[in-house]
Motif scaffolding. Structure first.
Motif, short mmCIF file in Angstrom:
data_model
loop_
_atom_site.label_atom_id
_atom_site.label_comp_id
_atom_site.label_asym_id
_atom_site.label_seq_id
_atom_site.Cartn_x
_atom_site.Cartn_y
_atom_site.Cartn_z
N ILE B 103 19.06 -46.71 11.12
CA ILE B 103 18.52 -47.77 11.09
C ILE B 103 18.80 -48.93 12.26
CG2 ILE B 103 17.52 -49.78 9.46
CD1 ILE B 103 18.14 -48.09 7.14
N PHE B 104 20.23 -49.18 12.28
CA PHE B 104 20.74 -50.08 12.92
C PHE B 104 21.17 -49.81 14.45
CE2 PHE B 104 21.85 -51.04 8.38
CZ PHE B 104 20.92 -52.23 8.17
N GLY B 105 21.00 -48.43 14.68
CA GLY B 105 21.84 -48.18 15.83
C GLY B 105 23.31 -48.62 15.70
N GLU B 106 23.96 -48.76 16.90
CA GLU B 106 25.46 -49.00 16.87
C GLU B 106 25.76 -50.55 16.95
OE1 GLU B 106 27.55 -46.25 19.17
OE2 GLU B 106 26.86 -44.71 17.97
N SER B 107 25.25 -51.39 15.95
CA SER B 107 24.96 -52.74 15.78
C SER B 107 26.56 -53.42 15.66
CB SER B 107 23.96 -53.24 15.00
OG SER B 107 24.35 -52.93 13.55
N ILE B 108 27.34 -52.56 14.94
CA ILE B 108 28.60 -53.17 14.71
C ILE B 108 29.67 -52.21 14.99
CG2 ILE B 108 30.12 -53.70 12.79
CD1 ILE B 108 27.63 -54.45 11.23
N ASN B 109 30.74 -52.41 15.80
CA ASN B 109 31.82 -51.57 16.01
C ASN B 109 33.31 -52.55 16.11
OD1 ASN B 109 33.65 -50.16 17.64
ND2 ASN B 109 32.05 -49.44 19.10
N PRO B 255 26.48 -63.20 22.18
CA PRO B 255 25.95 -63.38 20.93
C PRO B 255 24.58 -62.54 20.62
CG PRO B 255 26.55 -65.27 22.02
CD PRO B 255 26.62 -64.22 23.19
N VAL B 256 24.46 -62.23 19.38
CA VAL B 256 23.07 -61.59 19.22
C VAL B 256 21.93 -62.47 19.26
CG1 VAL B 256 24.29 -59.81 17.57
CG2 VAL B 256 23.38 -61.89 16.82
N GLU B 257 20.99 -61.84 19.69
CA GLU B 257 19.54 -62.40 19.86
C GLU B 257 18.73 -61.96 18.56
OE1 GLU B 257 17.95 -62.63 23.47
OE2 GLU B 257 19.83 -63.20 24.43
N THR B 258 18.26 -63.10 17.92
CA THR B 258 17.76 -62.64 16.53
C THR B 258 16.75 -63.38 15.92
OG1 THR B 258 18.14 -61.98 14.17
CG2 THR B 258 19.54 -63.31 14.88
N ASP B 259 15.36 -63.04 15.41
CA ASP B 259 14.51 -63.90 15.06
C ASP B 259 14.78 -64.37 13.37
OD1 ASP B 259 14.03 -61.45 14.11
OD2 ASP B 259 11.83 -61.42 14.40
N LEU B 260 16.05 -63.85 12.90
CA LEU B 260 16.39 -64.27 11.36
C LEU B 260 17.37 -65.32 11.67
CD1 LEU B 260 16.54 -60.60 9.90
CD2 LEU B 260 14.99 -62.34 9.45
N CYS B 261 17.58 -66.07 10.59
CA CYS B 261 18.46 -67.18 10.59
C CYS B 261 19.56 -67.06 9.35
CB CYS B 261 18.05 -68.70 10.87
SG CYS B 261 16.59 -68.82 9.32
N SER B 262 19.00 -66.17 8.37
CA SER B 262 20.14 -65.92 7.25
C SER B 262 19.61 -64.95 6.41
CB SER B 262 19.88 -67.22 6.35
OG SER B 262 20.53 -66.89 4.99
N VAL B 263 20.81 -63.88 6.28
CA VAL B 263 20.65 -62.53 5.69
C VAL B 263 21.44 -62.73 4.35
CG1 VAL B 263 20.56 -60.33 5.57
CG2 VAL B 263 19.50 -61.58 7.41
N SER B 287 21.62 -59.24 12.70
CA SER B 287 21.90 -58.91 14.23
C SER B 287 20.53 -58.14 14.75
CB SER B 287 22.75 -57.90 14.53
OG SER B 287 24.06 -58.52 14.07
N GLY B 288 19.80 -57.37 13.76
CA GLY B 288 18.75 -56.75 14.10
C GLY B 288 17.44 -57.45 14.07
N GLY B 289 17.47 -58.41 13.25
CA GLY B 289 16.00 -59.35 13.28
C GLY B 289 14.99 -58.34 12.47
N THR B 290 13.78 -59.05 12.41
CA THR B 290 13.00 -58.85 11.37
C THR B 290 12.41 -57.15 11.35
OG1 THR B 290 11.29 -59.54 12.73
CG2 THR B 290 11.86 -61.00 10.81
#
Lengths: 132, 336
Positions: B103-109, B255-263, B287-290
């Motif tokens: 789902i996320f790809g490797e968004s955290i390392n 810094p991640v670009e995302t269209d979310l502001c709180s998860v 980080s992944g956004g909507t």
């Protein structure tokens, strides 16, 4: 065979009523005092590394410098804020005034936290935690 | 007059009873005790209805000391048996990756320590690195599956997206073993709601309004649970008028670009490694956004979610008891 109450032993004597009344008055007074103190009992507590270093009454406006900890705390109109800090990120200053026991002002670099304590804390007792 | 003197003997017990009654009413309100401390570079509060606070505090201090060594030491220095918690946390991150990378790809390392250090966003002198610095830092990242002892020489570890949740898991295990009743452990972005409150009511956790953090977005009502929140609204710095948030992409180094502001991600307290998982998930979804949020909800992973986007919409997954705060500028939306 049991003998019914002798006429000399009534259920209530006038003096008993006085005692009951006195007890009621004492109880009422105690309750009133308790509630009154809870309304005025709110303070802003300042902590350094989790140890309380000051308890500031919210009923009195004032500016309190804590020079050795790098912050100045201000109480105004029943609210409290960190008005000045020598830290680099100023997150504590940006937090502004807090008025709910659920809110905490934190200065991470200076290891300072400020929150409201006292019986007023019960007003928001429905809430257990604020997620950050 | 005589009567009062005479009755004192009988009146005294009554006064004593009154006092005891007052004392009693104080106790039965069962006010929880709150203790606060700093650990994991964050403000920690422990609220307990019993005497289990001290044990939790000691555990968190010990864990925090172990994890703080990642700031100064290279990854290869963590090989061996001296860092059991770091190894365990790394293994949970690896498991998590194999379950969710689809789902996320490797968004955290967690090998991104050198990158985090370069930006220094939580430190005293954060700065935007130039391209050379950035590519040098990125070159130290490696696959999470590499054993510590085989990681490149310059690789550094950073468990910023998992350590606090991992600490919640550890606290839960300890509370289980001591038969604790109820405790609320807040490590800022990750929270453990343990046991049951004395009055049997559900826990109520407030999600902050990401636009004005002194206000609330809403309240989650839940039984015992792990909850983690991610957002860029509190830790950031500004340079030349641009805002740089603290969550960095291990791919771009920016810094991640995302269209979310709180998860916010929530899991029942029985969930295995639920603390670490909610911590990682909150960061990954943020980080992944909507688009990623949509897929995450569709996959029905068993984790609940409350997410706010930058157009003031709030999305809540099925099964989460969320109440929007009255007067909030956000609206609940079902069109994801």
């Amino acid at each position: 065979m049991k003998v019914q109450n002798s006429p000399s032993r009534k259920t209530f004597k006038p003096s008993d009523i006085i005692i009951v009344l006195a007890a009621a008055i004492v109880l009422a007074l105690a309750l009133i005092l308790r509630n009154a103190s809870s309304e005025n009992g709110s303070n802003a507590a300042v902590f350094h590394n989790g140890e309380q270093i000051a308890l500031l009454p919210l009923t009195k406006d004032g500016v309190y410098p804590f020079d050795e900890y790098g912050v100045t705390v201000e109480v105004r109109s029943g609210k409290v804020r960190i008005s000045e800090s020598d830290c680099h990120d100023k997150i504590c200053e940006k937090t502004g005034f807090i008025s709910s026991p659920l809110q905490t002002i934190v200065c991470l670099p200076n290891r300072i936290s400020v929150r409201l304590i006292g019986d007023k804390a019960n007003t928001d007792s429905n809430i257990d935690v604020v997620l950050n | 007059m005589n009567i009062f003197k005479f009755k004192l003997k009988r009146t005294f017990p009554v006064f004593v009873s009154c006092l005891m009654l007052c004392a009693c009413s104080n106790q039965t309100s069962s006010k929880p005790q709150t203790k606060e401390m700093f650990a994991f570079d964050t403000y920690v509060s422990i609220t307990s209805y019993d005497s289990s606070v001290d044990g939790t505090q000691e555990l968190l201090n010990a864990l925090s000391r172990e994890f703080s060594e990642t700031y100064n030491k290279k990854a290869s220095g963590f090989a061996g048996e001296n860092y059991p918690n770091i190894l365990e946390c790394a293994n949970i991150c690896r498991e998590w990756g194999s379950r969710f990378d689809g789902i996320f790809g490797e968004s955290i390392n967690f090998t991104c320590g050198a990158l985090t250090k370069l930006w220094g966003i939580s430190g005293e002198n954060p700065h935007v690195p130039d391209e050379n610095e950035l590519s040098a830092a990125l070159s130290t990242l490696t696959s999470e599956d590499t054993p510590f002892s085989l990681m490149p020489e310059e690789t550094m570890l950073d468990f910023g997206a998992s350590a606090k949740g991992f600490a919640c898991d550890k606290v839960k295990t300890q509370l289980d073993s001591t038969n604790a009743d109820c405790q609320i452990v807040s490590l800022g972005s990750s929270t453990l709601l343990y046991g049951q409150k004395p009055d049997g009511s559900k826990f109520r956790a407030v999600v902050k309004d990401p636009i004005s953090p002194s206000s609330y977005l809403g309240t989650i009502a839940t039984d015992a649970a792990f909850i983690s929140t991610s957002g860029g609204y509190e830790r950031y710095f500004e340079e030349n008028g641009v805002k740089y948030e603290h969550i960095l992409s291990p791919k771009t180094g920016m810094p991640v670009e995302t269209d979310l502001c709180s998860v916010t991600v929530i899991a029942p307290a029985e969930t295995e490694n639920g603390g670490t998982y909610t911590d990682l998930l909150a960061t990954a979804v943020y980080s992944g956004g909507t688009s990623v949020l949509r897929e995450f909800i569709a996959q029905d992973t068993g984790f609940g979610i409350v997410a706010a986007d930058k157009n003031n919409n709030v999305y809540v997954s099925a099964g989460v008891d969320f109440t929007l705060y009255e007067g909030s500028e956000f609206t609940l939306s079902e069109n994801l």
